[in-house]
Structure formats: structure tokens, C-alpha cells
Design an enzyme around this catalytic site. Structure first.
Site, PDB file in Angstrom:
ATOM      1  N   SER A   1       9.545   2.437  -2.899  1.00 50.60           N
ATOM      2  CA  SER A   1       8.945   1.139  -3.207  1.00 50.60           C
ATOM      3  C   SER A   1       9.480   0.021  -2.307  1.00 50.60           C
ATOM      4  CB  SER A   1       9.223   0.766  -4.664  1.00 50.60           C
ATOM      5  OG  SER A   1       8.585  -0.471  -4.989  1.00 50.60           O
ATOM      6  N   GLY A   2       8.553  -0.794  -1.796  1.00 51.22           N
ATOM      7  CA  GLY A   2       8.940  -2.028  -1.107  1.00 51.22           C
ATOM      8  C   GLY A   2       9.553  -1.848   0.260  1.00 51.22           C
TER       9      GLY A   2
ATOM     10  N   HIS B   1      -3.390   3.974  -2.178  1.00 52.56           N
ATOM     11  CA  HIS B   1      -3.690   2.675  -2.770  1.00 52.56           C
ATOM     12  C   HIS B   1      -3.436   1.600  -1.718  1.00 52.56           C
ATOM     13  CE1 HIS B   1      -3.858  -0.886  -5.143  1.00 52.56           C
ATOM     14  NE2 HIS B   1      -2.550  -1.071  -5.206  1.00 52.56           N
TER      15      HIS B   1
ATOM     16  N   TYR C   1     -20.993  18.215   9.062  1.00 52.52           N
ATOM     17  CA  TYR C   1     -20.452  17.275  10.057  1.00 52.52           C
ATOM     18  C   TYR C   1     -19.123  17.752  10.645  1.00 52.52           C
ATOM     19  CZ  TYR C   1     -18.139  13.101  11.852  1.00 52.52           C
ATOM     20  OH  TYR C   1     -17.459  12.211  12.639  1.00 52.52           O
TER      21      TYR C   1
ATOM     22  N   ASP D   1     -22.644   9.350   3.169  1.00 47.34           N
ATOM     23  CA  ASP D   1     -21.845  10.420   3.789  1.00 47.34           C
ATOM     24  C   ASP D   1     -20.526  10.644   3.058  1.00 47.34           C
ATOM     25  OD1 ASP D   1     -22.602   9.570   7.292  1.00 47.34           O
ATOM     26  OD2 ASP D   1     -23.750  10.688   5.780  1.00 47.34           O
TER      27      ASP D   1
ATOM     28  N   SER E   1       7.571   4.531  -5.129  1.00 46.71           N
ATOM     29  CA  SER E   1       6.542   3.489  -5.176  1.00 46.71           C
ATOM     30  C   SER E   1       6.269   3.049  -6.614  1.00 46.71           C
ATOM     31  CB  SER E   1       5.237   4.031  -4.581  1.00 46.71           C
ATOM     32  OG  SER E   1       4.150   3.189  -4.894  1.00 46.71           O
ATOM     33  N   SER E   2       5.973   1.767  -6.775  1.00 44.29           N
ATOM     34  CA  SER E   2       5.671   1.242  -8.113  1.00 44.29           C
ATOM     35  C   SER E   2       4.344   1.794  -8.643  1.00 44.29           C
ATOM     36  CB  SER E   2       5.618  -0.283  -8.075  1.00 44.29           C
ATOM     37  OG  SER E   2       4.774  -0.726  -7.016  1.00 44.29           O
ATOM     38  N   ASP E   3       3.568   2.454  -7.794  1.00 41.32           N
ATOM     39  CA  ASP E   3       2.311   3.064  -8.231  1.00 41.32           C
ATOM     40  C   ASP E   3       2.441   4.558  -8.479  1.00 41.32           C
ATOM     41  OD1 ASP E   3       0.982   0.746  -6.039  1.00 41.32           O
ATOM     42  OD2 ASP E   3       0.419   0.808  -8.158  1.00 41.32           O
TER      43      ASP E   3
ATOM     44  N   HIS F   1      -7.657  -5.877  -8.853  1.00 40.19           N
ATOM     45  CA  HIS F   1      -6.465  -5.295  -8.219  1.00 40.19           C
ATOM     46  C   HIS F   1      -6.781  -4.845  -6.803  1.00 40.19           C
ATOM     47  CE1 HIS F   1      -2.805  -2.368  -8.691  1.00 40.19           C
ATOM     48  NE2 HIS F   1      -2.768  -3.081  -7.574  1.00 40.19           N
TER      49      HIS F   1
ATOM     50  N   HIS G   1      -4.539  -2.844  -0.715  1.00 40.42           N
ATOM     51  CA  HIS G   1      -5.145  -4.103  -1.147  1.00 40.42           C
ATOM     52  C   HIS G   1      -6.022  -4.619  -0.006  1.00 40.42           C
ATOM     53  CE1 HIS G   1      -2.469  -4.872  -4.730  1.00 40.42           C
ATOM     54  NE2 HIS G   1      -1.885  -3.865  -4.153  1.00 40.42           N
TER      55      HIS G   1
ATOM     56  N   GLY H   1       0.834  -1.194   0.000  1.00 40.61           N
ATOM     57  CA  GLY H   1       0.000   0.000   0.000  1.00 40.61           C
ATOM     58  C   GLY H   1       0.866   1.241   0.000  1.00 40.61           C
ATOM     59  N   ASN H   2       0.291   2.360  -0.461  1.00 43.27           N
ATOM     60  CA  ASN H   2       1.087   3.580  -0.530  1.00 43.27           C
ATOM     61  C   ASN H   2       0.197   4.808  -0.437  1.00 43.27           C
ATOM     62  OD1 ASN H   2       0.183   3.663  -3.445  1.00 43.27           O
ATOM     63  ND2 ASN H   2       1.576   1.915  -3.531  1.00 43.27           N
TER      64      ASN H   2
HETATM   65  O1  LIG Z   1       0.064  -3.764  -6.007  1.00 45.40           O
HETATM   66  C1  LIG Z   1       1.229  -3.443  -6.097  1.00 45.40           C
HETATM   67  C2  LIG Z   1       2.160  -4.145  -6.983  1.00 45.40           C
HETATM   68  O2  LIG Z   1       1.433  -5.006  -7.832  1.00 45.40           O
HETATM   69  C3  LIG Z   1       1.718  -2.283  -5.274  1.00 45.40           C
HETATM   70  O3  LIG Z   1       0.634  -1.423  -5.083  1.00 45.40           O
HETATM   71  C4  LIG Z   1       2.163  -2.695  -3.878  1.00 45.40           C
HETATM   72  O4  LIG Z   1       2.989  -3.819  -3.955  1.00 45.40           O
HETATM   73  C5  LIG Z   1       2.898  -1.536  -3.208  1.00 45.40           C
HETATM   74  O5  LIG Z   1       4.034  -1.254  -3.999  1.00 45.40           O
HETATM   75  P1  LIG Z   1       5.109  -0.145  -3.520  1.00 45.40           P
HETATM   76  O6  LIG Z   1       5.810  -0.693  -2.296  1.00 45.40           O
HETATM   77  O7  LIG Z   1       4.354   1.125  -3.187  1.00 45.40           O
HETATM   78  O8  LIG Z   1       6.031   0.010  -4.713  1.00 45.40           O
END
Ligand SMILES: O=C(CO)[C@@H](O)[C@@H](O)COP(=O)(O)O
Length: 234
Positions: A62-63, A112, A231, A137, A91-93, A177, A114, A42-43
Site C-alpha cells: 500500500s502507498g 483498480h 483476433y 470487442d 494494498s488497501s484494496d 469511486h 482512478h 492504483g493497484n
Molecule cells: O482508492 C484508494 C483509496 O481510497 C486506493 O485504491 C488507492 O489509494 C490505492 O491504494 P493502495 O496504494 O493500493 O493501498
């Protein structure tokens, strides 16, 4: 006027970038705190811009483990995804975050994750229906699904923008995703990610014992207006 492509943080943005690094680093700790991520999946980013056309984003490397995310570890990129400041790969995103900023001027923060229940809805390519007042809301209606897109170019960002432009929702479930959320700043995008997972879970559980009941549009509109404009502490 062409947008300047800084190769370093402009001096007049130094203080704003450093403050954003503090905020974004601290907000990354909210992702495991609210159980929105496993490992590093996540990022969070926040936009820093001026009225001279400089437009940057602060994002995690990233990572890197959330335990190791400090303000100094954060990286700064321009909206083409080029690294402007930082020792590590962004970050990869980053391309997705940058595309959203470049095409949605009102957005100041992107997240982002998961998170499990929202990702389960994304795996079915099914939007979360607006059956809870919390959804009215915060999201002003259902949480929509965005197209399947492979990481590596701006296709995820394009899918986010195509889905959210013109929508009141601050969250989109990218098909197969997971959720991406937006906000006026990084904190509001993190809040949207937390509430997105909460309603994804609640509606999932509700559907196990029957069909959740949609809220009438007039009430969705009035709830959204109250929450967004009345609110809390004004
Ligand atoms: O879903 C993915 C890669 O498929 C990325 O959102 C997740 O691994 C986070 O990557 P990062 O560490 O932000 O590069």
C-alpha cells in the site's frame, strides 16, 4: 475439503509466486505509462493457486511509489486478505481483490485505478453505453456501474462480483469511486483497464457534440465473438 490457510508460501508454489511477483511488479509500471493513475492511486494483483486448495494473490504494498515497486517489494496474501509473505502492508484494496478471486473462479487478475474519464462516469453513476466497436470487442456491451461502497471490508468486492457475475464486461465503474477490471491474468486485467479509460474518454468527447449511436446487439455479439476468439495471434 477446507481450504488450507497457509502461513507461508507452500514450497511447491514458490516458483509460481516468484514468477507472478515479476509480472505484477512490471505491470504496475503500465499504470502511469498509460496515464491511468496519479501518485499511488492504483493497484494490480494476480492469483496463484494449485489443485490442493491453496489460493493466493500477489499484490503491491500500500502507498508505495510505482518507481519503487520491484518483485521483492510485492506482497502475498490469502483470500481472507491475510499477509502470507512480505515486509509491508498490502494494498488497501486487497479485500476487494481477494473477494473477487474467492467468488469468481475464472478470474486470475484484478486491477483498480482512478483513471480520469472512467472515474468521471463513475461519479455520475452512469454506465458507458456500447457505442464503439472497441467496447463490443473487449467488453461485449456497456461498461456497467457498481454500487457505492466504502473501502475497509468486502463491500467493494461484493459490489464488483454482483455487477460482473453474468456480464461479459471485464470492467465495472464503482459508483463515486472508479474502475475495477478483471481478467484471466493480471496482464489481461491491465489491458481491460487501459481500454476502459480509452472508451470512457472517446464516448465522453463524442457526447459533447451529440448523442452517440448504439451498436445493434447482433453486431455487438459478433464483434465480441471475433475479438475474443479470432483476433490476434492464436
Ligand atoms: O482508492 C484508494 C483509496 O481510497 C486506493 O485504491 C488507492 O489509494 C490505492 O491504494 P493502495 O496504494 O493500493 O493501498
Amino acid at each position: 475439503m477446507s481450504t488450507p490457510r497457509p502461513t507461508e508460501v507452500p514450497a511447491h508454489l514458490r516458483e509460481a509466486v516468484d514468477a507472478a511477483k515479476e509480472r505484477v511488479a512490471a505491470l504496475h509500471a503500465e499504470l502511469p505509462r498509460w496515464e491511468l493513475v496519479v501518485w499511488t492511486a492504483g493497484n494490480v494483483s494476480e492469483r496463484v493457486r494449485d489443485d490442493q486448495g491453496h489460493d493466493l494473490l500477489v499484490i503491491k504494498p500500500s502507498g508505495v511509489s510505482y518507481d519503487d515497486i520491484t518483485p521483492d517489494a510485492m506482497v502475498v496474501c490469502d483470500l481472507d486478505g491475510n499477509l502470507v509473505e512480505g515486509e509491508r502492508a498490502p494494498s488497501s484494496d486487497t479485500a476487494a481483490h481477494a473477494y473477487v478471486y474467492a467468488h469468481m473462479p475464472e478470474v486470475g487478475g484484478v486491477v483498480h485505478t482512478h483513471s480520469t474519464y472512467a472515474t468521471a462516469w463513475a461519479a455520475r453513476g452512469e454506465e458507458i453505453p456500447c457505442v464503439l466497436t472497441m467496447m463490443a470487442d473487449e467488453f461485449g456491451g456497456p461498461i456497467p456501474v457498481g454500487p457505492f461502497a466504502i473501502i475497509g471490508d468486502d463491500s467493494i468486492g461484493r459490489g464488483i462480483v454482483e455487477t460482473l457475475r453474468g456480464s461479459r464486461s471485464k470492467a465495472v465503474l464503482m459508483k463515486n469511486h472508479g474502475p475495477f477490471t478483471i481478467g484471466k491474468d493480471a496482464k489481461s486485467a491491465v489491458k481491460a483497464a487501459v481500454l476502459c479509460e480509452e472508451v470512457a474518454r472517446a464516448v465522453h468527447i463524442s457526447r459533447q457534440l451529440g448523442e452517440p449511436v448504439p451498436i445493434e446487439q447482433q453486431y455487438v455479439d459478433s464483434l465480441y465473438d471475433r475479438y475474443q476468439n479470432v483476433y490476434g495471434q492464436r
